[in-house]
Design an enzyme around this catalytic site. Sequence first.
Site, PDB file in Angstrom:
ATOM      1  N   GLY A  12       0.829  -1.155   0.208  1.00 54.64           N
ATOM      2  CA  GLY A  12      -0.227  -0.222  -0.066  1.00 54.64           C
ATOM      3  C   GLY A  12       0.734   1.511  -0.290  1.00 54.64           C
ATOM      4  O   GLY A  12       0.339   2.451   0.887  1.00 54.64           O
ATOM      5  N   VAL A  63      -2.270  -7.823  -2.601  1.00 56.66           N
ATOM      6  CA  VAL A  63      -1.740  -8.430  -1.399  1.00 56.66           C
ATOM      7  C   VAL A  63      -2.923  -9.679  -0.557  1.00 56.66           C
ATOM      8  O   VAL A  63      -2.278 -10.383  -0.066  1.00 56.66           O
ATOM      9  CB  VAL A  63      -1.694  -7.594  -0.364  1.00 56.66           C
ATOM     10  CG1 VAL A  63      -0.342  -6.668  -0.577  1.00 56.66           C
ATOM     11  CG2 VAL A  63      -2.517  -6.625   0.150  1.00 56.66           C
ATOM     12  N   ASN A  89       1.412  -2.331   5.513  1.00 53.66           N
ATOM     13  CA  ASN A  89       0.351  -1.849   5.462  1.00 53.66           C
ATOM     14  C   ASN A  89      -1.242  -1.813   4.402  1.00 53.66           C
ATOM     15  O   ASN A  89      -2.110  -0.523   5.341  1.00 53.66           O
ATOM     16  CB  ASN A  89       1.200  -0.595   5.508  1.00 53.66           C
ATOM     17  CG  ASN A  89       0.856   0.670   5.297  1.00 53.66           C
ATOM     18  OD1 ASN A  89      -0.031   1.660   5.950  1.00 53.66           O
ATOM     19  ND2 ASN A  89       0.175   1.433   3.591  1.00 53.66           N
ATOM     20  N   SER A 142      -4.804  -0.749  14.135  1.00 52.67           N
ATOM     21  CA  SER A 142      -6.064   0.287  14.238  1.00 52.67           C
ATOM     22  C   SER A 142      -6.017   0.276  15.368  1.00 52.67           C
ATOM     23  O   SER A 142      -6.661  -0.884  15.707  1.00 52.67           O
ATOM     24  CB  SER A 142      -6.969   0.191  13.092  1.00 52.67           C
ATOM     25  OG  SER A 142      -7.561   1.352  13.496  1.00 52.67           O
ATOM     26  N   TYR A 154     -13.733  -4.513  10.290  1.00 49.68           N
ATOM     27  CA  TYR A 154     -12.498  -4.005   9.853  1.00 49.68           C
ATOM     28  C   TYR A 154     -11.801  -4.159  11.353  1.00 49.68           C
ATOM     29  O   TYR A 154     -11.003  -5.072  11.448  1.00 49.68           O
ATOM     30  CB  TYR A 154     -12.824  -2.442   9.635  1.00 49.68           C
ATOM     31  CG  TYR A 154     -11.441  -1.294   9.952  1.00 49.68           C
ATOM     32  CD1 TYR A 154     -10.394  -1.782   8.847  1.00 49.68           C
ATOM     33  CD2 TYR A 154     -11.105  -0.526  10.600  1.00 49.68           C
ATOM     34  CE1 TYR A 154      -9.702  -1.075   9.245  1.00 49.68           C
ATOM     35  CE2 TYR A 154     -10.351  -0.093  10.674  1.00 49.68           C
ATOM     36  CZ  TYR A 154      -9.408  -0.315   9.676  1.00 49.68           C
ATOM     37  OH  TYR A 154      -7.986   1.214   9.852  1.00 49.68           O
ATOM     38  N   LYS A 158      -8.602  -5.923  12.950  1.00 44.72           N
ATOM     39  CA  LYS A 158      -6.960  -5.509  13.203  1.00 44.72           C
ATOM     40  C   LYS A 158      -6.635  -6.262  13.855  1.00 44.72           C
ATOM     41  O   LYS A 158      -5.650  -6.096  14.935  1.00 44.72           O
ATOM     42  CB  LYS A 158      -7.236  -3.568  13.438  1.00 44.72           C
ATOM     43  CG  LYS A 158      -7.881  -3.283  11.718  1.00 44.72           C
ATOM     44  CD  LYS A 158      -6.869  -3.201  10.821  1.00 44.72           C
ATOM     45  CE  LYS A 158      -6.462  -2.237  10.015  1.00 44.72           C
ATOM     46  NZ  LYS A 158      -4.968  -2.702   8.745  1.00 44.72           N
TER      47      LYS A 158
HETATM   48  P1  NDP Z   1      -5.217   5.236   2.238  1.00 46.87           P
HETATM   49  O1  NDP Z   1      -6.372   4.014   1.305  1.00 46.87           O
HETATM   50  O2  NDP Z   1      -5.074   6.198   2.096  1.00 46.87           O
HETATM   51  O3  NDP Z   1      -4.398   3.704   1.483  1.00 46.87           O
HETATM   52  C1  NDP Z   1      -4.286   2.255   1.840  1.00 46.87           C
HETATM   53  C2  NDP Z   1      -3.345   1.940   0.255  1.00 46.87           C
HETATM   54  O4  NDP Z   1      -3.819   0.474   0.761  1.00 46.87           O
HETATM   55  C3  NDP Z   1      -3.064   1.751  -0.824  1.00 46.87           C
HETATM   56  O5  NDP Z   1      -1.997   2.794  -1.744  1.00 46.87           O
HETATM   57  C4  NDP Z   1      -4.627   1.428  -1.051  1.00 46.87           C
HETATM   58  O6  NDP Z   1      -3.641   1.017  -2.948  1.00 46.87           O
HETATM   59  C5  NDP Z   1      -3.333  -0.714  -0.640  1.00 46.87           C
HETATM   60  N1  NDP Z   1      -4.422  -1.518  -0.996  1.00 46.87           N
HETATM   61  C6  NDP Z   1      -5.856  -1.675  -0.102  1.00 46.87           C
HETATM   62  N2  NDP Z   1      -5.319  -2.789  -1.148  1.00 46.87           N
HETATM   63  C7  NDP Z   1      -4.859  -2.897  -1.231  1.00 46.87           C
HETATM   64  C8  NDP Z   1      -5.015  -4.423  -1.613  1.00 46.87           C
HETATM   65  N3  NDP Z   1      -5.783  -5.604  -2.133  1.00 46.87           N
HETATM   66  N4  NDP Z   1      -3.515  -5.763  -2.068  1.00 46.87           N
HETATM   67  C9  NDP Z   1      -1.924  -4.018  -2.209  1.00 46.87           C
HETATM   68  N5  NDP Z   1      -2.592  -3.180  -1.318  1.00 46.87           N
HETATM   69  C10 NDP Z   1      -3.706  -2.855  -1.690  1.00 46.87           C
HETATM   70  O7  NDP Z   1      -5.661   4.388   3.546  1.00 46.87           O
HETATM   71  P2  NDP Z   1      -4.488   4.135   4.408  1.00 46.87           P
HETATM   72  O8  NDP Z   1      -2.891   4.990   4.750  1.00 46.87           O
HETATM   73  O9  NDP Z   1      -5.534   5.832   5.851  1.00 46.87           O
HETATM   74  O10 NDP Z   1      -4.050   3.576   5.677  1.00 46.87           O
HETATM   75  C11 NDP Z   1      -2.777   2.825   5.635  1.00 46.87           C
HETATM   76  C12 NDP Z   1      -2.754   1.149   6.568  1.00 46.87           C
HETATM   77  O11 NDP Z   1      -3.180   2.306   7.714  1.00 46.87           O
HETATM   78  C13 NDP Z   1      -4.072   0.414   6.786  1.00 46.87           C
HETATM   79  O12 NDP Z   1      -3.919  -1.095   6.874  1.00 46.87           O
HETATM   80  C14 NDP Z   1      -5.390   1.347   8.017  1.00 46.87           C
HETATM   81  O13 NDP Z   1      -6.416   0.252   7.944  1.00 46.87           O
HETATM   82  C15 NDP Z   1      -4.683   1.710   8.871  1.00 46.87           C
HETATM   83  N6  NDP Z   1      -4.857   2.863   9.534  1.00 46.87           N
HETATM   84  C16 NDP Z   1      -5.317   3.368   8.987  1.00 46.87           C
HETATM   85  C17 NDP Z   1      -6.239   4.936   9.644  1.00 46.87           C
HETATM   86  C18 NDP Z   1      -5.953   5.801   8.860  1.00 46.87           C
HETATM   87  O14 NDP Z   1      -6.809   7.560   9.802  1.00 46.87           O
HETATM   88  N7  NDP Z   1      -5.512   6.363   7.930  1.00 46.87           N
HETATM   89  C19 NDP Z   1      -5.983   4.536  11.046  1.00 46.87           C
HETATM   90  C20 NDP Z   1      -5.572   3.199  11.570  1.00 46.87           C
HETATM   91  C21 NDP Z   1      -4.715   2.462  10.375  1.00 46.87           C
HETATM   92  P3  NDP Z   1      -4.728   0.515  -4.008  1.00 46.87           P
HETATM   93  O15 NDP Z   1      -5.911   0.736  -3.776  1.00 46.87           O
HETATM   94  O16 NDP Z   1      -3.712   1.333  -5.364  1.00 46.87           O
HETATM   95  O17 NDP Z   1      -4.682  -0.923  -4.486  1.00 46.87           O
END
Ligand code: NDP
Length: 255
Positions: A12, A63, A89, A142, A154, A158
């Site tokens: 990610g 992933v 991530n 999270s 979710y 987590k």
């Molecule tokens: P974003 O939605 O901004 O980014 C998520 C990333 O994960 C994207 O780059 C997406 O890319 C990638 N992704 C999603 N599904 C897949 C998949 N099946 N295979 C590969 N890549 C994937 O989220 P955040 O940056 O906010 O979150 C990152 C992590 O932090 C997550 O695990 C989230 O649960 C956790 N988190 C975030 C919080 C927040 O407030 N933002 C709070 C608590 C935890 P693409 O779609 O191109 O695959």
Amino acid sequence: MENSNRVAIITGGGRGIGKGIALHFAKNGIDVAVLGRGYDKLEQTVGEIEALGGNGLAIKTDVGLLQDVESAFDKVIERFRKIDILVNNAGVAQPTNPITELDLAYLDNIINTDFKGVYYCSRRAAMEMKPRKSGCIINISSVHGLISLPCIVYGPMKAAVNMFTHILARELAGYMIRVNCIAPGYVQTQMASDQGDRNIELFLKNIPMHVPMMVEDIAELAYFLVSDKSRYITGAVIAADAGVTSDGGWHGYGR
Ligand code: NDP
């Protein structure tokens, strides 16, 4: 020089927290492979890594698919020869609908990405790291995995990542491979914005420090966890949440 020749995989890494970690690691001399489904975003991250003078590699990967993960890790080994760090991530969230109204598609999507993805990537990373008796794995869970909040799929996934961290850390400790987890609260990213203005207003009101965190805050912590400064920290789930998980029942006292 501490990091010269270290190689990290960040899932990610095309946006949000993953991109923040990728750029922070690259700034500190770590070679970084970013994995995700949207190739253009990954390429953009790699462009920014190269502009910093670093080495990056973008690999289109879902992933939640074992064959994608295996092929991505093969490509990283082919380019960089080894894997020192894995940051699990990638994640998807869900709306706060009750169980009777939540689209069942979220069940598979979240289990596949937020848990199976962590499992597949960690499994392969462990295979690469064990013979070399060194490595760091960081999972991003999270606060939803630590306290009860209204996300019925979710939250449990987590929580599973948190327990997975403890178990894998114990299993790999004898190989000097450290496994830790960061449990963020509200971090300003697209995932958080997707929750809508009303929810964001509620989050901020209920976060004891009343502030959102930035991706850089999580990136700094991730960097600490892969540095020598944390060399005996393993199996830890660290809440980086501006006080959310310490709130408990304080609302009952009107404060
Ligand atoms: P974003 O939605 O901004 O980014 C998520 C990333 O994960 C994207 O780059 C997406 O890319 C990638 N992704 C999603 N599904 C897949 C998949 N099946 N295979 C590969 N890549 C994937 O989220 P955040 O940056 O906010 O979150 C990152 C992590 O932090 C997550 O695990 C989230 O649960 C956790 N988190 C975030 C919080 C927040 O407030 N933002 C709070 C608590 C935890 P693409 O779609 O191109 O695959």
